[in-house]
Design a protein around this motif. Structure first.
Motif, PDB file in Angstrom:
ATOM      1  N   SER A  42     -66.427 -89.328 -26.391  1.00  0.00           N
ATOM      2  CA  SER A  42     -65.346 -90.063 -27.052  1.00  0.00           C
ATOM      3  C   SER A  42     -64.517 -89.148 -27.941  1.00  0.00           C
ATOM      4  O   SER A  42     -63.290 -89.238 -27.978  1.00  0.00           O
ATOM      5  N   GLN A  45     -62.542 -86.895 -25.749  1.00  0.00           N
ATOM      6  CA  GLN A  45     -61.470 -87.577 -25.042  1.00  0.00           C
ATOM      7  C   GLN A  45     -60.188 -87.727 -25.848  1.00  0.00           C
ATOM      8  O   GLN A  45     -59.133 -88.073 -25.314  1.00  0.00           O
ATOM      9  N   PHE A  50     -54.874 -90.617 -21.290  1.00  0.00           N
ATOM     10  CA  PHE A  50     -55.272 -92.010 -21.459  1.00  0.00           C
ATOM     11  C   PHE A  50     -56.081 -92.429 -20.239  1.00  0.00           C
ATOM     12  O   PHE A  50     -55.729 -92.121 -19.102  1.00  0.00           O
ATOM     13  N   ARG A 142     -66.185 -94.151 -22.374  1.00  0.00           N
ATOM     14  CA  ARG A 142     -65.114 -93.161 -22.298  1.00  0.00           C
ATOM     15  C   ARG A 142     -63.737 -93.792 -22.052  1.00  0.00           C
ATOM     16  O   ARG A 142     -62.724 -93.102 -22.099  1.00  0.00           O
ATOM     17  N   SER A 143     -63.698 -95.087 -21.795  1.00  0.00           N
ATOM     18  CA  SER A 143     -62.438 -95.738 -21.410  1.00  0.00           C
ATOM     19  C   SER A 143     -61.554 -96.023 -22.619  1.00  0.00           C
ATOM     20  O   SER A 143     -62.024 -96.200 -23.732  1.00  0.00           O
ATOM     21  N   ASP A 144     -60.246 -96.070 -22.381  1.00  0.00           N
ATOM     22  CA  ASP A 144     -59.275 -96.480 -23.390  1.00  0.00           C
ATOM     23  C   ASP A 144     -58.812 -97.908 -23.146  1.00  0.00           C
ATOM     24  O   ASP A 144     -58.443 -98.625 -24.070  1.00  0.00           O
ATOM     25  N   LYS A 172     -64.050-102.495 -26.664  1.00  0.00           N
ATOM     26  CA  LYS A 172     -62.956-102.003 -25.819  1.00  0.00           C
ATOM     27  C   LYS A 172     -61.859-103.058 -25.622  1.00  0.00           C
ATOM     28  O   LYS A 172     -62.108-104.269 -25.694  1.00  0.00           O
ATOM     29  N   ARG A 252     -50.270 -96.318 -26.305  1.00  0.00           N
ATOM     30  CA  ARG A 252     -51.275 -95.387 -25.750  1.00  0.00           C
ATOM     31  C   ARG A 252     -51.957 -94.613 -26.862  1.00  0.00           C
ATOM     32  O   ARG A 252     -53.170 -94.440 -26.860  1.00  0.00           O
ATOM     33  N   PHE A 255     -54.340 -97.017 -28.735  1.00  0.00           N
ATOM     34  CA  PHE A 255     -55.560 -97.271 -27.968  1.00  0.00           C
ATOM     35  C   PHE A 255     -56.435 -96.016 -27.878  1.00  0.00           C
ATOM     36  O   PHE A 255     -57.663 -96.089 -27.904  1.00  0.00           O
ATOM     37  N   LYS A 256     -55.732 -94.880 -27.753  1.00  0.00           N
ATOM     38  CA  LYS A 256     -56.467 -93.618 -27.612  1.00  0.00           C
ATOM     39  C   LYS A 256     -57.346 -93.381 -28.834  1.00  0.00           C
ATOM     40  O   LYS A 256     -58.473 -92.875 -28.710  1.00  0.00           O
ATOM     41  N   ASN A 259     -60.234 -96.567 -29.366  1.00  0.00           N
ATOM     42  CA  ASN A 259     -61.418 -96.644 -28.523  1.00  0.00           C
ATOM     43  C   ASN A 259     -62.563 -95.736 -28.973  1.00  0.00           C
ATOM     44  O   ASN A 259     -63.705 -96.189 -29.046  1.00  0.00           O
TER      45      ASN A 259
END
Length: 576
Positions: A42, A45, A50, A142-144, A172, A252, A255-256, A259
């Protein structure tokens, strides 16, 4: 990610600091390898594109949704679990596949939509091969943004509910899509399905839920055939516009940063629960230490009461000796016994027979009773400690050690308890009451003899009392005889008798105080020695749990403070 302005750079710097501080605390707490990797990725990332992760059951149309978003059939579609690996889609000048690892494949294509983001296609949550679900589950942190696909023919199944609960833990952003509406007969059926999905999603998530009903198959055909009617029928436009709007530059960035913060918050919560659980468990250890201390304090109170009782009996014996001494002077030091008084040896013998009598033996018996009681009580205290620790040991073995990092703590603690139980049992099993009683008696005798300045290398306690008492008598009779020799006249005898009685009372009173004080001091030493041995035996255990509590309390405070900072920082991000 595009170049950041100064405000964004500062926010990124602050988040790195927060997450790195969290990482250090969690590493010290010994979190699982999976959680360490989740937080590490995380943080890593923050410098990557994104990331959109598409999840759902196999045959729900995940690959079809991605193909429709991209306007090209890049991913294989089918009614069986066609996606058995993680597919990562990124922008590239050429369309090609690259094997990243046994479980991951990188797929690049010259598609504008992929310029500033990556899309991940995952195996189905209900895939036949259980490993596929594990792959997907580990990729979620690992997702946004997560696009959660369910199918109109099987809307929101039990496996999807279970998977959504896993997603919820990581905080998330989730978009819900009902695919395959082309199989439905009316808008009424579609609305019913949407309401069903919303109702079930709300039972898991409390956030504002966004749900889109689409036909990915119609959407990809419409794009390829440029068929506007089919495009409208697919209802894909609203999903695509929402994603594009959601993924503008500011969103973006938000959210980046949100998360990884969600991952950090989840792990912080998880560790705080673990710390709370461990502190709660440690409280039982402190209760045990308190119980041992209470037992020792009660033991000390009992000993003091018993000692006072026995010493009162000893004092009574000496008081009675004083009384007999008074009578002895009255009957012996008178004119009628003038000739007897001239024999100092005879006076001394009569004093010892009548005044001292059996006091030394009686004193010795009382002290012996006290010693035996003390030795028995000491052994019982060791047995109590063994029992309490053994119960703690057996009671702990059924505990479910599920929280992170507690395994090593439990093993260390258990090993320590086992060692102490073995040691205390060894003390109990090798406890020699005769030897202990003899050692205490010798110490008491030496203490009395030393205080009285008597050479007592071969004397018992009773012999010491005899020596003290008869020495006092010798001093007094010698004093009186000196009066007889120095002064002629019988009228002197009454005066000398009074002086002798006073002197004898002073001497015996001194013997009494000296004996009681010496015994009291020596028995206090023996009691303290016994307490010290027990405390030394359990000291490693006590130090361990106190150290562990201090450490856990410190981590708890640090995590709560850091979590507060993360909440404030999240508020800043949501204002962007």
């Amino acid at each position: 990610m595009r170049l950041l302005n100064s405000e964004q750079e500062e926010l990124l710097k602050d988040e790195r600091r927060l997450l790195n501080n969290l990482q250090m605390i969690l590493e010290r707490l010994g979190i699982t390898q999976d959680d360490q990797e989740a937080l590490f990725h995380s943080i890593q990332q923050l410098d990557e594109l994104f990331l959109i992760v598409v999840v759902g059951e196999f045959n729900s149309g995940k690959s079809a949704i991605i193909n429709a978003l991209l306007g090209q059939t890049l991913l294989q579609e089918g009614v069986t679990p066609t996606t058995t690996k993680i597919y990562i889609l990124r922008y590239g000048e050429n369309q090609q596949q690259t094997l990243i690892s046994e479980r991951q494949i990188l797929l690049t294509a010259p598609i504008e939509f992929l310029h500033e983001l990556s899309i991940v296609d995952t195996p189905g949550t209900n895939a036949v091969i259980r490993e596929h679900e594990i792959i997907t589950t580990r990729f979620i942190p690992r997702s946004d943004l997560i696009i959660f696909i369910t199918s109109a023919d099987r809307p929101f199944t039990e496996s999807e509910r279970n998977f959504l609960e896993l997603i919820r833990e990581w905080e998330k952003k989730v978009v819900f899509v009902v695919n395959k509406i082309d199989i439905l007969n009316s808008d009424k059926e579609r609305i019913e399905i949407e309401n069903f999905v919303l109702k079930n999603v709300h039972s898991v998530l409390e956030d504002n839920i966004k749900i889109f009903s689409v036909s990915a198959r119609d959407a990809i055909r419409a794009k390829q055939e440029k068929n506007q009617d089919l495009w409208e029928k697919s209802r894909f436009k609203s999903l695509e516009e929402y994603i594009r709007k959601t993924l503008d530059e500011k969103s973006r960035f938000r959210f980046k940063l949100l998360n990884p913060l969600g991952v950090g918050n989840h792990l912080a919560e998880k560790c705080l629960e673990m710390i709370s659980s461990r502190l709660q468990f440690l409280q039982s250890d402190f209760n045990l230490i308190d119980e041992i201390e209470n037992q020792l304090n009660l033991y000390k109170e009992d000993i003091q009461r018993y000692f006072n009782s026995r010493m009162a009996e000893v004092e009574n014996l000496l008081y009675e000796m004083e009384t007999r001494g008074q009578v002895f002077f009255d009957e012996t030091f008178r004119l009628g016994r003038f000739l007897d008084l001239l024999s100092k040896a005879r006076v001394h013998q009569e004093f010892e027979r009548y005044v001292v009598a059996d006091v030394p033996q009686s004193v010795e018996e009382k002290v012996e009773e006290l010693i035996n009681w003390l030795v028995d009580s000491d052994l019982k205290q060791w047995q109590t400690v063994v029992k309490l620790l053994s119960e703690k040991d057996s009671g702990s073995k059924g505990y479910a050690w599920k929280d992170i990092g507690i395994g090593n703590f439990y093993r260390n603690r258990q090993s320590l308890i086992n060692t102490i139980v073995r040691e205390t049992r060894r003390v109990v099993e090798s406890y020699d009451k005769i030897r202990e009683a003899k050692a205490i008696a010798e110490s008491a005798r030496t203490a009395v003899a030393t205080t009285a300045a008597i050479e007592a290398s071969a004397l018992g306690l009773g012999a010491i009392v005899t020596t003290l008492a008869t020495t006092a008598a010798a001093d007094v009779t010698g004093f009186i005889m000196a009066g007889f020799i120095a002064v002629v006249g019988f009228f002197i005898i009454p005066a000398k008798r009074r002086q002798g009685k006073t002197k004898l009372m002073e001497k015996i009173s001194a013997v009494r105080k000296q004996l009681i004080h010496s015994l009291q001091s020596q028995f206090n030493k023996e009691i303290d020695r016994s307490f010290q041995q027990i405390h030394e035996a359990i000291a490693p255990y006590t130090r361990f749990i106190r150290s562990e509590r201090d450490k856990m309390t410190k981590y708890q405070s640090e995590l709560q403070s850091l979590k507060g900072e993360m909440v404030q920082f999240k508020g800043k991000l949501e204002e962007i």
